[in-house]
Scaffold this active site. Structure first.
Site, PDB file in Angstrom:
ATOM      1  CE1 TYR A 271      -4.487  -1.175   0.350  1.00  0.00           C
ATOM      2  CE2 TYR A 271      -3.150  -3.088   0.878  1.00  0.00           C
ATOM      3  CZ  TYR A 271      -4.363  -2.542   0.502  1.00  0.00           C
ATOM      4  OH  TYR A 271      -5.438  -3.362   0.263  1.00  0.00           O
TER       5      TYR A 271
ATOM      6  CG  ASN B 241      -6.216  -1.812  -6.540  1.00  0.00           C
ATOM      7  OD1 ASN B 241      -6.294  -2.901  -5.961  1.00  0.00           O
ATOM      8  ND2 ASN B 241      -6.640  -0.692  -5.982  1.00  0.00           N
TER       9      ASN B 241
ATOM     10  CG  HIS C  82     -13.197  -2.990  -5.054  1.00  0.00           C
ATOM     11  ND1 HIS C  82     -12.709  -1.803  -5.557  1.00  0.00           N
ATOM     12  CD2 HIS C  82     -12.644  -3.147  -3.825  1.00  0.00           C
ATOM     13  CE1 HIS C  82     -11.885  -1.270  -4.658  1.00  0.00           C
ATOM     14  NE2 HIS C  82     -11.834  -2.055  -3.602  1.00  0.00           N
TER      15      HIS C  82
ATOM     16  CG  HIS D 269     -10.149  -4.122   1.853  1.00  0.00           C
ATOM     17  ND1 HIS D 269      -9.876  -2.779   1.943  1.00  0.00           N
ATOM     18  CD2 HIS D 269      -9.323  -4.605   0.881  1.00  0.00           C
ATOM     19  CE1 HIS D 269      -8.925  -2.467   1.071  1.00  0.00           C
ATOM     20  NE2 HIS D 269      -8.582  -3.555   0.427  1.00  0.00           N
TER      21      HIS D 269
END
Length: 449
Positions: free
Chosen positions: A189, A219, A313, A342
């Site tokens: 991240y 991503n 998403h 998540h």
């Protein structure tokens, strides 16, 4: 002889390397495909792990499988003159073998990486502990090679990050033995803040230096900046080199490997995947090469899930599913693990949005410990193909016992304990009389549901 110290960056350089990427990230988020109506809860705090060894010593040490009987050792040094060499042996402090490799480095705006070393060692014996030292100095590390026969156990956690939840997940993973760690995307991240790549490497070193870590991109690894860095994955490809060449792939973003008669495929959600793409053609050839009489299990990992009943998403993996799902189905892939969302969710065996006894089991496990929080909102009513779902941090365990049966379990993070919240037995489709790999199914099989 007096040690030559590396010049310290100026305060302005430090400010630019840390805060310019934050402004850049804010700019890029304007073009993000995240659902605007999705609101995440507060996560635990971010952990920044500093470098506490001499500048010449290796740091961020991690290992990965690199073809039959070989392991790749990767690490970073601040010293530009350190050797890309690994000494290793079967006893502490006794290194009767050594291997040399190569190094790379990269720049990202005002950030300059250290020297990133990659050395492949082997051949190695299965299920054997080796002791090793990187670059001729620094601490000794050790790892155990995976077994060549069943049983074999994989630990699985996606969207890891570097928060207090990450620490909890990694502690729970390490509390029980396993052979290989699988990470379906979103590692550090860093999101263009390159010092966070270094911090992540130091955080995971105690785990990633002792068991092979096999990862694929998410991503958060893309890090594209128009015109200047148009292709992305600069840090990811430099730091986390996977065995793509060993598996016939031309890209570090997708590859495969074998462990104990188990074939694992790591797909790239952010590489081209249509029927004319290199990834599609590679996957087609890779699946065709698997002899299910000798390799009864096939597992696939990717980042953006093809099946997802969470509002986060939603539908982002749909185009890849439409392109590649039939390849996995006809090859009788046993299970597909994804991250990105998540939360945890397990589906039944599925093909083309319907329950199908010859399709893979689909699992979303993007709950390793990211800094963005959990995806709390699932659609209602629950789809009939969704068997279990929960927005909690945790990790999974996949233990393949023999040619016919494997056990999957999901362990919820509950403070100091890892609680088994979901589990199931999986039978290999290669041993199912009604699901012969490569066969076209008739209505009679589907009628058995």
């Amino acid at each position: 002889m007096e040690q030559i110290k590396k010049a310290e960056p100026s305060k302005m350089d430090k400010w630019l390397s840390l805060f310019f990427p934050i402004l850049l990230t804010a700019f890029l988020l304007q073009f993000s495909d995240a659902s605007p109506e999705y609101s995440r809860p507060h996560p635990r705090r971010l952990i920044f792990t500093s470098h506490d060894r001499p500048e010449s010593d290796p740091q961020q040490v991690h290992i990965s499988l690199a073809g039959k009987d070989h392991m790749r050792v990767s690490w970073v040094t601040s010293d530009k003159h350190g050797e890309s060499v690994v000494e290793y042996g079967k006893a502490p402090g006794r290194y009767d073998k050594s291997a040399t490799g190569d190094r790379t480095s990269y720049r990202y705006f005002f950030y300059s990486s250290g020297e990133i070393h990659h050395v492949t060692i082997g051949p190695l014996e299965p299920r054997t502990t080796y002791f090793y030292r990187c670059g001729g100095s620094g601490p000794e590390f050790s790892f155990r090679t995976p077994p060549s026969t069943f049983p074999v156990e994989f630990a699985v956690a996606g969207d890891l990050g570097q928060t207090e939840w990450t620490n909890s997940t990694l502690d729970h993973v390490a509390a029980s033995d396993y052979d290989v760690f699988l990470l379906p995307g979103d590692l550090s991240y860093a999101d263009t803040q390159q010092p966070l790549w270094d911090s992540f490497g130091r955080l995971v070193e105690p785990y990633a230096s002792s068991r092979p870590w096999m990862v694929t991109e998410g991503n958060h690894e893309i890090e594209i900046f128009p015109i200047i860095y148009p292709h992305g994955f600069k840090a990811y490809n430099s730091r986390w080199r996977m065995p793509y060449q060993e598996s016939g792939s031309t890209s570090n973003l997708y590859y495969s490997f074998d462990v104990a008669a188990t074939h694992v495929i790591m797909l790239g959600s952010y590489a081209d995947f249509d029927s004319q793409s290199d990834q599609y053609k590679w996957l087609q050839a890779d699946l065709a090469d698997v002899d299910r009489s000798r390799t009864p299990w096939i597992f696939v990992l990717l980042h953006a899930p093809w099946y997802n009943s969470n509002s986060a998403h939603k539908g982002e993996g749909e185009s890849m599913r439409k392109s590649m799902e039939e390849l996995l189905y006809n090859a009788r892939v046993d299970a597909v693990f994804a991250g990105h969302v998540h939360a945890y969710e397990r589906f039944t065996r599925v093909f083309n949005n319907e329950a199908d006894p010859c399709g893979p089991v689909y699992v979303t496990i993007g709950d390793g410990g990211n800094r963005e929080g959990l995806a709390m909102t699932f659609e209602s009513p629950t789809p009939s193909i969704s068997m279990f779902r929960e927005p909690s941090f945790g990790h999974g365990r996949l233990k393949v016992y023999n040619q016919t049966h494997a056990h999957w379990s999901w362990h919820r993070n509950d403070d100091t304990n890892a609680v088994t919240a979901d589990e199931m037995w999986i039978q290999s489709l290669s041993t199912s009389k009604s699901c012969i790999p490569g066969a076209v199914l008739g209505n009679s099989v589907k009628d058995e549901l």
